[in-house]
Design an enzyme around this catalytic site. Structure first.
Site, PDB file in Angstrom:
ATOM      1  N   ASP A   1      36.395  19.017  17.175  1.00  0.00           N
ATOM      2  CA  ASP A   1      36.733  20.407  17.430  1.00  0.00           C
ATOM      3  C   ASP A   1      37.104  20.541  18.906  1.00  0.00           C
ATOM      4  O   ASP A   1      36.516  19.873  19.760  1.00  0.00           O
ATOM      5  CB  ASP A   1      35.527  21.285  17.091  1.00  0.00           C
ATOM      6  CG  ASP A   1      35.762  22.733  17.460  1.00  0.00           C
ATOM      7  OD1 ASP A   1      36.733  23.314  16.964  1.00  0.00           O
ATOM      8  OD2 ASP A   1      34.970  23.274  18.260  1.00  0.00           O
TER       9      ASP A   1
ATOM     10  N   CYS B   1       0.841  -1.202   0.000  1.00  0.00           N
ATOM     11  CA  CYS B   1       0.000   0.000   0.000  1.00  0.00           C
ATOM     12  C   CYS B   1       0.875   1.250   0.000  1.00  0.00           C
ATOM     13  O   CYS B   1       0.645   2.198  -0.760  1.00  0.00           O
ATOM     14  CB  CYS B   1      -0.912   0.017   1.221  1.00  0.00           C
ATOM     15  SG  CYS B   1      -2.089  -1.342   1.310  1.00  0.00           S
TER      16      CYS B   1
END
Length: 736
Positions: free
Chosen positions: A438, A24
């Site tokens: 970082d 479906c």
């Protein structure tokens, strides 16, 4: 010439109704994608369609396309208005209870010859008929609705199988020679069907398969509801009303009436109504509902607070800065919803298979029927094989394999403060081998702190901190703020300063407690101990500040960007996942290497300008590495987008979060470890689900086609495969 209006594209999420299997979803997706300029993804498990469409179309046009395909669609409700839907399992539970009650004696009579009495077949017919007509009605209705549009779904297979078994039984009872049952099994058919004196009947198949499939649908709906509970809980976290402060008086109003700029009161134990900034009061905020982190966070005037978190301490007055869909809670919910609506690459393969699976199974069923008859098998045996093929092959498990795992995994991530932007992220986490971290705000705190105090003989640490802290408290320099904050924390209230002066490049000076105090880089002679302390700090990449009064150096204060206490543990966790960590920073090499050594990182790339971070990521990728990047600042956004996998700290800039694939709501690097583990666990669950779903069909279809599988057993096996896939996905709810 194309106008800007034509180029503009919008996005909408439709709620789809009427889907019963992956076929479906595949059919609706194909219909939407056939519309010019539309790109759609339909998720069976969440019953949502994510649609991108041109400005020349209206959302209502998309609803009409879905309805034309035989399904229903509704436009979205704003996140803040979402309510928990009605229990979808109740009608299924009622239908299942009645069907099981009626089907049980039918199955027992067919299985146990000792229970059979004269004309027992007619009792079986009376009991089975309501099951086939009412219990299986949703399957018949859906099959007929799809047939009108030339579509075939799982309901087509169920309706055909149940209907064929029931109609054959009617023929045998009314027009055939079905008589007393014999205690022998059908030749060549191991299983449950009992051979009659004449033509066999299949009422137990019709009733039993209907009951098994209803049970499958019930447990599937129940599991889908449970797997979506995390998102509903997230949406339910927010406060429902708020005490707005107006003219010095409090007025409690519904949350929807709050506006940006309004001031509101938060008492101890209350939820903070929306994102804002504290204007009065201080307290500790319990962020565990959003971040999974149990340690309260102190908040002071001028600091930001997040809506839906709990005020665990004193009374606060907060100025609203974001409301409704702009709040962090709403953005988290939106991210989770978008991730759950998307599809991983592995699911697209399953959807393509499901799209052609049902027609292929119908053809295989007819082929099995013809082959059985052509090889001198009886019509009964041939019919049994054909029905078994129809029932065993329902592709429900294939359709549920990915979305249920994704639904549970992303929901659990939201509970732990991990937001996964989309299912394609899961694939990326499996391939990553290098993770770039970082430094500022990620590995380190991102703010200067007083880390050490060295004093000469005759001077006390308390006196040094009191005098230096008082002087630096008059300055706004980051190093000065670090010293003043650290001193106040250790010695309490600081004295006042007279004749304050800032000498650029040297430091500050002034009169504190009748003493002329100097703090900075003054060229004053240092004794041996202070000289060694200053040199050691500078070698470690830290900042050394001299404190003097009455013309003599009395102490050296060491200031540094402190490493987060959990960073070393996080780096060890990343290594355990097979990742190679790299520290990336714009700081000088000495500082970077000192931080890296403290947390256990071997490779350092330092003195990199923000604009060059992207090139560092690109260079690593050219070397053949699959790179993940963790950052939090505006200058990290481009690198996060360039990396194969971007992880943004939720305490960082919005642009960095927008550019990332995973958002870590709490500012703890350990969350990156959890995020990658959860993503890999979710992907592993998806792959396991798909394997068993495919393996089930590959193994079962040949057995059914050869007539070696009873149709009722086939129905039970099909239902079990779906329940297994959903249950396996639900194990992710217990991820730690």
């Amino acid at each position: 010439m194309t106008s800007a209006t034509q180029l503009a594209r919008h996005e909408v999420e439709l709620s789809i109704g009427g889907m019963t299997c992956a076929s479906c979803a595949n059919r609706i997706e194909r219909k939407l994608n056939k519309v010019d300029g539309v790109t759609a993804t339909v998720n069976y498990a969440t019953e949502k369609a994510k649609v991108t469409y041109p400005a020349t179309l209206a959302p209502e046009d998309l609803v009409q396309v879905v309805e034309a395909a035989g399904y229903t669609a509704t436009l979205p409700t704003p996140v803040e208005q979402l309510a928990e839907p009605e229990d979808p399992t109740q009608p299924l539970r009622q239908r299942l209870t009645v069907s099981a009650t009626l089907a049980a004696p039918v199955i027992l009579l067919a299985m146990i010859p000792a229970l059979q009495f004269t004309n027992w077949q007619w009792l079986s017919l009376a009991l089975a008929s309501p099951v086939v007509a009412w219990g299986a009605l949703p399957f018949h209705r859906a099959a007929w609705a799809n047939l009108k549009y030339g579509a075939f779904t799982m309901d087509t297979l169920i309706s055909l199988g149940v209907g064929a078994a029931y109609l054959w039984s009617l023929y045998a009872l009314f027009l055939g020679d079905a008589g007393k049952p014999m205690a022998t099994g059908m030749p060549g058919m191991p299983g449950l069907i009992i051979e009659m004196a004449g033509t066999p009947i299949y009422l137990e198949v019709a009733a039993g398969v209907t009951t098994f499939i209803l049970a499958d649908r019930y447990f599937e709906a129940r599991a889908k509801r449970r797997s979506g509970a995390a998102l509903r809980a997230l949406l339910d976290l927010g406060a429902k009303d708020v005490a707005v402060l107006s003219d010095g008086k409090e007025h409690r109003v519904p949350l929807g009436q709050l506006r940006v700029g309004d001031q509101f009161v938060v008492r101890p134990g209350e939820k903070i109504a929306t994102d804002g900034v504290v204007t009065e009061g201080s307290s500790a905020g319990d962020l565990s509902l959003l971040t999974g982190e149990s340690v309260p966070v102190e908040v002071q005037p001028g600091e930001a607070v997040v809506g839906a978190t709990v005020n665990a301490g004193g009374r606060l007055i907060v100025r609203a800065t974001r409301i409704g869909a702009d709040t962090q809670l709403a953005q988290m919910a939106k991210l989770v919803q978008e991730a759950q609506t998307g599809k991983a690459a592995v699911q697209r393969l399953a959807d393509r298979v499901s799209g052609v699976f049902v027609p292929a199974v119908i053809m295989l069923s007819l082929f099995a029927l013809v082959c059985q008859l052509a090889t001198d098998h009886t019509a009964d045996t041939a019919f049994t094989a054909a029905v078994a093929v129809l029932i065993i092959a329902c592709p429900c498990a294939l359709g549920l394999a990915t979305p249920t795992a994704l639904l549970v995994g992303t929901g659990r991530g939201a509970q732990l403060g991990i937001l996964i932007k989309g299912p394609e992220v899961l694939e990326s986490t499996r391939r990553v081998d290098t993770i770039v971290l970082d430094k500022t705000g990620t590995v380190a705190e991102g703010r200067m702190s007083l880390v050490d105090v060295h004093v000469v003989d005759g001077a006390s640490e308390e006196e040094v901190l009191r005098l230096a802290g008082a002087l630096e408290d008059a300055s706004e320099h980051p190093i000065a703020r670090a010293i003043a904050t650290g001193a106040a924390a250790r010695v309490g209230e600081l004295p006042t300063v007279d004749d304050f002066r800032n000498d650029e490049g040297l430091g500050v000076q002034g009169i504190v407690a009748d003493r002329k105090v100097q703090v900075g880089r003054w060229a004053l002679p240092l004794n041996e101990s202070l000289t060694m302390a200053k040199q050691a700090a500078e070698r470690a990449g830290r900042t050394a500040v001299v404190v003097a009064w009455d013309g003599s150096a009395r102490a050296v204060l060491v200031v540094a960007d402190t490493v987060k206490p959990t960073s070393a543990e996080a780096v060890a966790g990343l290594k355990s996942l097979g990742l190679h960590p790299i520290l990336l920073t714009g700081d000088n090499t000495e500082v970077a290497r000192a931080v890296a050594a403290e947390v256990g990182i071997d490779e350092v790339i330092a003195e990199v300008l923000p604009k060059d971070k992207v090139e560092v990521i690109a260079r690593l990728q050219r070397e053949g590495r699959v790179v993940a990047m963790v950052g939090d600042g505006v200058n990290d956004a481009a690198a996060l987008a360039k990396a194969d996998l971007g992880l943004a700290m939720g305490t960082g800039a919005d642009v960095a979060i927008e550019a990332s694939d995973l958002t870590l709501v709490r500012g703890d690097l350990r969350a990156a470890v959890d995020a990658i583990r959860l993503s890999r666990r979710t992907l592993g669950t998806i792959r396991g689900n798909l394997f068993w779903a495919f393996a089930y069909n590959v193994a079962a279809l040949p057995l059914a086609a050869l007539g070696l599988l009873n149709p009722m057993l086939a129905g039970a096996a099909m239902a079990f495969s779906s329940v297994f896939v959903v249950s396996n996905s639900l194990r992710l709810r217990h991820f730690r």
